[in-house]
Design a protein around this motif. Sequence first.
Motif, PDB file in Angstrom:
ATOM      1  N   TYR A  67       0.833  -1.150  -0.047  1.00 50.63           N
ATOM      2  CA  TYR A  67       0.205   0.058   0.198  1.00 50.63           C
ATOM      3  C   TYR A  67       0.873   1.366   0.045  1.00 50.63           C
ATOM      4  O   TYR A  67       1.919   1.184   0.548  1.00 50.63           O
ATOM      5  N   GLU A  84      -5.863  -3.357   3.909  1.00 51.96           N
ATOM      6  CA  GLU A  84      -6.110  -1.703   3.718  1.00 51.96           C
ATOM      7  C   GLU A  84      -6.177  -1.252   5.517  1.00 51.96           C
ATOM      8  O   GLU A  84      -5.586  -0.385   5.619  1.00 51.96           O
ATOM      9  N   ASP A 104      -3.580   0.745  -3.026  1.00 49.05           N
ATOM     10  CA  ASP A 104      -3.168  -0.526  -3.310  1.00 49.05           C
ATOM     11  C   ASP A 104      -2.255  -0.589  -4.532  1.00 49.05           C
ATOM     12  O   ASP A 104      -2.841  -0.430  -5.573  1.00 49.05           O
TER      13      ASP A 104
END
Length: 144
Positions: A67, A84, A104
């Motif tokens: 991420y 996340e 992402d």
Amino acid sequence: MTFNELLLDAIKCDDELLAYSIYWLIKNNVVKGIDWANNINWNLVNHEEVKQMREGNELNLQTIKTYSVPLGNRQHMIIFAKSEESAKGQVYTELGRIPTKVFDISNKMDMSFWFPEQQKNKSLRQVKDETLIFPATAMIFTKG
């Protein structure tokens, strides 16, 4: 390379979509695991069923995603995490704030960065492979 070998490589490299697509081909007897994986016809894969298998985590994969969190002033934090939410938690732990944006970038694992303390370039994949505990902050870098 056989389909079984390709499946194992996909799992090892955290390529979840490829792993499930190959698994679907084998499971539905479109190919055999011992067949050579040359000229794969991806049109034979039922992508809706693959999506359902991924959502149900039929292969019980524990993939670590990558991420990017914008910090402002062109700075970004790169985090390795399972989700996340976990990445947001890592930012909160390190910076004391919950990020508003998390991207992402798992498809950029082969992107390379210069590490001055080690005097060499390393890809995000190499950095992830050297990481023992997740979530983890890989780096903070200035974009552009």
